[in-house]
Scaffold this motif. Structure first.
Motif, PDB file in Angstrom:
ATOM      1  N   GLU A 278      49.659  -3.520  -2.692  1.00  0.00           N
ATOM      2  CA  GLU A 278      49.040  -2.888  -1.810  1.00  0.00           C
ATOM      3  C   GLU A 278      49.463  -3.074  -0.242  1.00  0.00           C
ATOM      4  OE1 GLU A 278      46.167  -6.669  -3.041  1.00  0.00           O
ATOM      5  OE2 GLU A 278      47.901  -5.515  -3.826  1.00  0.00           O
ATOM      6  N   GLY A 279      50.010  -4.243  -0.223  1.00  0.00           N
ATOM      7  CA  GLY A 279      50.822  -4.534   1.092  1.00  0.00           C
ATOM      8  C   GLY A 279      52.006  -3.580   1.367  1.00  0.00           C
ATOM      9  N   VAL A 280      52.658  -3.575   0.357  1.00  0.00           N
ATOM     10  CA  VAL A 280      54.143  -2.743   0.417  1.00  0.00           C
ATOM     11  C   VAL A 280      53.799  -1.329   0.396  1.00  0.00           C
ATOM     12  CG1 VAL A 280      56.239  -2.085  -0.885  1.00  0.00           C
ATOM     13  CG2 VAL A 280      55.326  -4.742  -0.546  1.00  0.00           C
ATOM     14  N   ASN A 281      52.784  -0.835  -0.472  1.00  0.00           N
ATOM     15  CA  ASN A 281      52.212   0.477  -0.451  1.00  0.00           C
ATOM     16  C   ASN A 281      51.624   1.133   0.896  1.00  0.00           C
ATOM     17  OD1 ASN A 281      51.506   3.189  -2.318  1.00  0.00           O
ATOM     18  ND2 ASN A 281      49.568   2.659  -1.287  1.00  0.00           N
ATOM     19  N   GLY A 282      50.887   0.230   1.533  1.00  0.00           N
ATOM     20  CA  GLY A 282      50.519   0.621   2.779  1.00  0.00           C
ATOM     21  C   GLY A 282      51.413   0.740   3.935  1.00  0.00           C
ATOM     22  N   THR A 283      52.316  -0.292   3.814  1.00  0.00           N
ATOM     23  CA  THR A 283      53.410  -0.307   4.950  1.00  0.00           C
ATOM     24  C   THR A 283      54.433   0.708   4.840  1.00  0.00           C
ATOM     25  OG1 THR A 283      53.182  -2.554   4.905  1.00  0.00           O
ATOM     26  CG2 THR A 283      55.431  -1.642   5.742  1.00  0.00           C
ATOM     27  N   ARG A 284      54.420   1.403   3.655  1.00  0.00           N
ATOM     28  CA  ARG A 284      55.409   2.623   3.518  1.00  0.00           C
ATOM     29  C   ARG A 284      54.750   3.884   4.038  1.00  0.00           C
ATOM     30  NH1 ARG A 284      59.239   4.887   0.019  1.00  0.00           N
ATOM     31  NH2 ARG A 284      59.574   6.789   1.043  1.00  0.00           N
ATOM     32  N   VAL A 285      53.340   3.997   3.969  1.00  0.00           N
ATOM     33  CA  VAL A 285      52.670   4.985   4.900  1.00  0.00           C
ATOM     34  C   VAL A 285      52.748   4.898   6.286  1.00  0.00           C
ATOM     35  CG1 VAL A 285      50.201   5.884   5.273  1.00  0.00           C
ATOM     36  CG2 VAL A 285      50.856   4.990   2.765  1.00  0.00           C
ATOM     37  N   VAL A 286      52.983   3.779   6.578  1.00  0.00           N
ATOM     38  CA  VAL A 286      52.957   3.501   8.217  1.00  0.00           C
ATOM     39  C   VAL A 286      54.577   3.884   8.528  1.00  0.00           C
ATOM     40  CG1 VAL A 286      53.305   1.910   9.956  1.00  0.00           C
ATOM     41  CG2 VAL A 286      51.303   1.712   8.222  1.00  0.00           C
ATOM     42  N   ALA A 291      58.360   7.904  10.997  1.00  0.00           N
ATOM     43  CA  ALA A 291      59.281   9.051  11.002  1.00  0.00           C
ATOM     44  C   ALA A 291      59.053  10.335  11.629  1.00  0.00           C
ATOM     45  CB  ALA A 291      59.666   9.132   9.440  1.00  0.00           C
ATOM     46  N   GLY A 292      57.420  10.401  11.428  1.00  0.00           N
ATOM     47  CA  GLY A 292      57.137  12.108  12.128  1.00  0.00           C
ATOM     48  C   GLY A 292      56.926  11.872  13.546  1.00  0.00           C
ATOM     49  N   LEU A 293      57.305  10.739  14.135  1.00  0.00           N
ATOM     50  CA  LEU A 293      56.879  10.745  15.559  1.00  0.00           C
ATOM     51  C   LEU A 293      58.037  11.462  16.293  1.00  0.00           C
ATOM     52  CD1 LEU A 293      55.796   7.009  16.354  1.00  0.00           C
ATOM     53  CD2 LEU A 293      54.271   9.019  16.085  1.00  0.00           C
ATOM     54  N   PRO A 294      57.611  11.975  17.651  1.00  0.00           N
ATOM     55  CA  PRO A 294      58.638  12.797  18.171  1.00  0.00           C
ATOM     56  C   PRO A 294      60.021  12.033  18.852  1.00  0.00           C
ATOM     57  CG  PRO A 294      56.871  12.338  19.675  1.00  0.00           C
ATOM     58  CD  PRO A 294      56.467  11.858  18.100  1.00  0.00           C
ATOM     59  N   HIS A 295      60.269  10.834  18.949  1.00  0.00           N
ATOM     60  CA  HIS A 295      61.342  10.163  19.187  1.00  0.00           C
ATOM     61  C   HIS A 295      61.645   9.162  17.993  1.00  0.00           C
ATOM     62  CE1 HIS A 295      57.959   7.785  20.536  1.00  0.00           C
ATOM     63  NE2 HIS A 295      58.656   6.482  20.129  1.00  0.00           N
ATOM     64  N   ALA A 296      62.855   8.764  17.939  1.00  0.00           N
ATOM     65  CA  ALA A 296      63.320   8.280  16.783  1.00  0.00           C
ATOM     66  C   ALA A 296      62.418   6.612  16.668  1.00  0.00           C
ATOM     67  CB  ALA A 296      65.042   7.908  16.777  1.00  0.00           C
ATOM     68  N   ALA A 297      61.465   6.686  16.229  1.00  0.00           N
ATOM     69  CA  ALA A 297      60.873   5.269  16.302  1.00  0.00           C
ATOM     70  C   ALA A 297      61.334   4.510  15.066  1.00  0.00           C
ATOM     71  CB  ALA A 297      59.045   5.281  16.175  1.00  0.00           C
ATOM     72  N   LEU A 298      61.572   5.127  14.132  1.00  0.00           N
ATOM     73  CA  LEU A 298      61.791   4.654  12.665  1.00  0.00           C
ATOM     74  C   LEU A 298      63.272   3.687  12.793  1.00  0.00           C
ATOM     75  CD1 LEU A 298      60.583   4.154   9.953  1.00  0.00           C
ATOM     76  CD2 LEU A 298      62.304   6.101   9.295  1.00  0.00           C
ATOM     77  N   LEU A 323      60.616   0.076   0.314  1.00  0.00           N
ATOM     78  CA  LEU A 323      60.507   0.266   1.911  1.00  0.00           C
ATOM     79  C   LEU A 323      61.762   0.774   2.428  1.00  0.00           C
ATOM     80  CD1 LEU A 323      58.358  -3.009   2.279  1.00  0.00           C
ATOM     81  CD2 LEU A 323      57.505  -0.790   2.411  1.00  0.00           C
ATOM     82  N   ARG A 324      62.978   0.513   2.045  1.00  0.00           N
ATOM     83  CA  ARG A 324      63.990   0.772   2.514  1.00  0.00           C
ATOM     84  C   ARG A 324      64.174   2.319   2.213  1.00  0.00           C
ATOM     85  NH1 ARG A 324      66.714  -4.183   0.326  1.00  0.00           N
ATOM     86  NH2 ARG A 324      66.691  -5.601   1.874  1.00  0.00           N
ATOM     87  N   GLU A 325      63.800   2.940   1.383  1.00  0.00           N
ATOM     88  CA  GLU A 325      63.948   4.230   1.140  1.00  0.00           C
ATOM     89  C   GLU A 325      63.369   5.126   2.334  1.00  0.00           C
ATOM     90  OE1 GLU A 325      61.472   5.240  -2.298  1.00  0.00           O
ATOM     91  OE2 GLU A 325      63.087   4.455  -3.704  1.00  0.00           O
ATOM     92  N   ALA A 326      62.365   4.615   3.126  1.00  0.00           N
ATOM     93  CA  ALA A 326      62.009   5.313   4.361  1.00  0.00           C
ATOM     94  C   ALA A 326      63.106   5.210   5.529  1.00  0.00           C
ATOM     95  CB  ALA A 326      60.557   4.735   4.968  1.00  0.00           C
ATOM     96  N   GLY A 327      64.007   4.258   5.460  1.00  0.00           N
ATOM     97  CA  GLY A 327      64.736   4.023   6.370  1.00  0.00           C
ATOM     98  C   GLY A 327      64.836   2.910   7.427  1.00  0.00           C
ATOM     99  N   ALA A 328      64.216   2.212   7.135  1.00  0.00           N
ATOM    100  CA  ALA A 328      64.110   0.869   7.819  1.00  0.00           C
ATOM    101  C   ALA A 328      64.565  -0.260   7.237  1.00  0.00           C
ATOM    102  CB  ALA A 328      62.673   0.636   8.153  1.00  0.00           C
ATOM    103  N   PRO A 329      65.154  -1.265   8.059  1.00  0.00           N
ATOM    104  CA  PRO A 329      65.764  -2.484   7.172  1.00  0.00           C
ATOM    105  C   PRO A 329      64.643  -3.378   6.853  1.00  0.00           C
ATOM    106  CG  PRO A 329      66.063  -2.699   9.590  1.00  0.00           C
ATOM    107  CD  PRO A 329      65.553  -1.377   9.319  1.00  0.00           C
ATOM    108  N   VAL A 330      64.722  -4.340   5.910  1.00  0.00           N
ATOM    109  CA  VAL A 330      63.509  -5.204   5.323  1.00  0.00           C
ATOM    110  C   VAL A 330      64.146  -6.590   5.377  1.00  0.00           C
ATOM    111  CG1 VAL A 330      61.780  -5.514   3.647  1.00  0.00           C
ATOM    112  CG2 VAL A 330      62.687  -3.237   4.040  1.00  0.00           C
ATOM    113  N   LEU A 331      63.294  -7.481   5.982  1.00  0.00           N
ATOM    114  CA  LEU A 331      63.706  -8.922   5.705  1.00  0.00           C
ATOM    115  C   LEU A 331      62.568  -9.608   5.321  1.00  0.00           C
ATOM    116  CD1 LEU A 331      65.087  -9.291   9.253  1.00  0.00           C
ATOM    117  CD2 LEU A 331      66.614  -8.903   7.315  1.00  0.00           C
TER     118      LEU A 331
END
Length: 373
Positions: A278-286, A291-298, A323-331
């Motif tokens: 549930e934590g990973v799934n909810g974070t993917r939604v965020v 990714a949809g914000l007007p500037h390159a937030a991701l 999570l990386r599929e969305a384009g953000a690094p994961v640590l």
């Protein structure tokens, strides 16, 4: 970076003029030779924090009527503080012994090289203060712990002032994690006082000096009351950027209004997720929302997967890949007995893997914050 020298000279001038307000900060020390202060094995304080004194506001825009100072409130009830117990080490005795033996091998030199590289990335100069927002999709993910680790790491390796700002009025735990014994002025209080004529020595009088170095501005006094609102948050963060090289913001959980504002206006973002489905799934939604914000937030976002239990069954590689599929690094922030214990974080009690993870995260976030608008 053309304005870098002017900004730093101005900051040093404010620090050196601290005597008029009864406070003093040592000027930033010179860069250490390569290989020094870069070993992630030990994170030690760089300077003695100054004592808290009543601030002095100068200039024509200072308040005509003195603002009454709130009462100082302990972060932990004294009746409960005695029950905290002795902090345990994040690593077991066997793990610490094995690490001492490995230092005798060639792998120790490789660790020093990697530590030096990360330290150099953390120490990147900035022309204006960088704001890093830390949040999560739900409570209990460890965002205050990650915020505290980031603030301590930045303060240890950087030579400009570092601020930990709590933007979670829901009885947040950042002051406790940073070892503050009491709090007084809140973010909302300071928003009513700040004016352009104030110097760093004036502002620091309203902040809590952290024992290991750096400063803290809590969101509240640990009581249920009026929540921090967006105008107060914007006022404080925009004003304090001129005094602090790095500000780490411990936000409320999403989709809170202040959290969304902090995520939208920060130079870099950290989203903390638990190592659960549930934590990973909810974070993917965020991440999809960013990714949809007007500037390159991701592009300026880093995800931290926290292992809050030694018995987590979710495959960390599969979770990170999702999570990386969305384009953000994961640590990954591995399970640490000391962090799981709660209470103040003691740098010398952190597990080796935790210290290394904190360094990697700080370097990763700083890279993105420096390149941000």
């Amino acid at each position: 970076m053309a304005d870098e020298g002017d900004w730093q000279r101005s900051l040093l001038r404010e620090l050196s003029e601290g005597g008029t307000s009864g406070m003093h900060l040592d000027p930033p020390e010179r860069s250490a030779p390569e290989g020094q202060r870069s070993d992630p094995e030990t994170v030690l304080p760089r300077r003695q924090a100054p004592q808290h004194t009543q601030p002095v506001i100068r200039g024509p825009r200072a308040p005509q009527v003195p603002v009454p100072a709130p009462e100082s409130v302990p972060t932990v009830d004294p009746r409960l503080a005695i029950a905290l117990g002795r902090p345990q080490h994040g690593d077991s005795m066997a793990a610490r012994t094995g690490r001492s033996l490995r230092k005798l091998t060639t792998s120790a030199a490789q660790e020093v090289v990697e530590g030096t590289r990360l330290a150099q990335e953390i120490q990147q100069p900035v022309t204006t203060g960088r704001v890093i927002a830390v949040t999560s999709i739900r409570g209990g993910a460890g965002k205050s712990t990650v915020s505290a680790l980031l603030a301590r790491t930045f303060n240890h390796y950087r030579h400009d002032p570092v601020l930990a700002l709590e933007a979670d009025a829901a009885l947040g735990t950042l002051p406790v994690r940073l070892g503050a014994e009491s709090v007084r002025w809140s973010c909302t209080d300071l928003a009513q006082i700040l004016n352009p004529s104030m110097q760093l020595t004036d502002v620091s009088g309203y902040l809590v000096p952290v024992k290991d170095g750096g400063w803290l501005l809590p969101a509240s006094q640990g009581r249920v009351g009026a929540p921090l609102d967006v105008p107060a948050y914007r006022t404080v963060t925009l004003a304090l950027r001129r005094y602090f090289g790095v500000t780490v913001v411990d936000c409320e959980t999403l989709p809170g209004e202040v959290a969304r504002t902090a995520m939208d206006t920060a130079h870099a973002r950290v989203i903390v997720a638990t190592m659960t489905a549930e934590g990973v799934n909810g974070t993917r939604v965020v991440l999809d929302w960013l990714a949809g914000l007007p500037h390159a937030a991701l592009a300026t976002t880093v995800v931290v997967l926290t292992a809050t239990s030694p018995d987590a069954t979710l495959d960390p590689k599969a979770a990170a890949a999702h999570l990386r599929e969305a384009g953000a690094p994961v640590l990954l922030l591995p399970y640490d007995r000391h962090l799981a214990q709660g209470g103040p974080i003691h740098a010398d009690k952190l597990a080796q893997a935790t210290r290394e993870a904190a360094m990697r995260l700080a370097a990763e976030v700083m890279q993105r914050a420096v390149k941000a608008r």
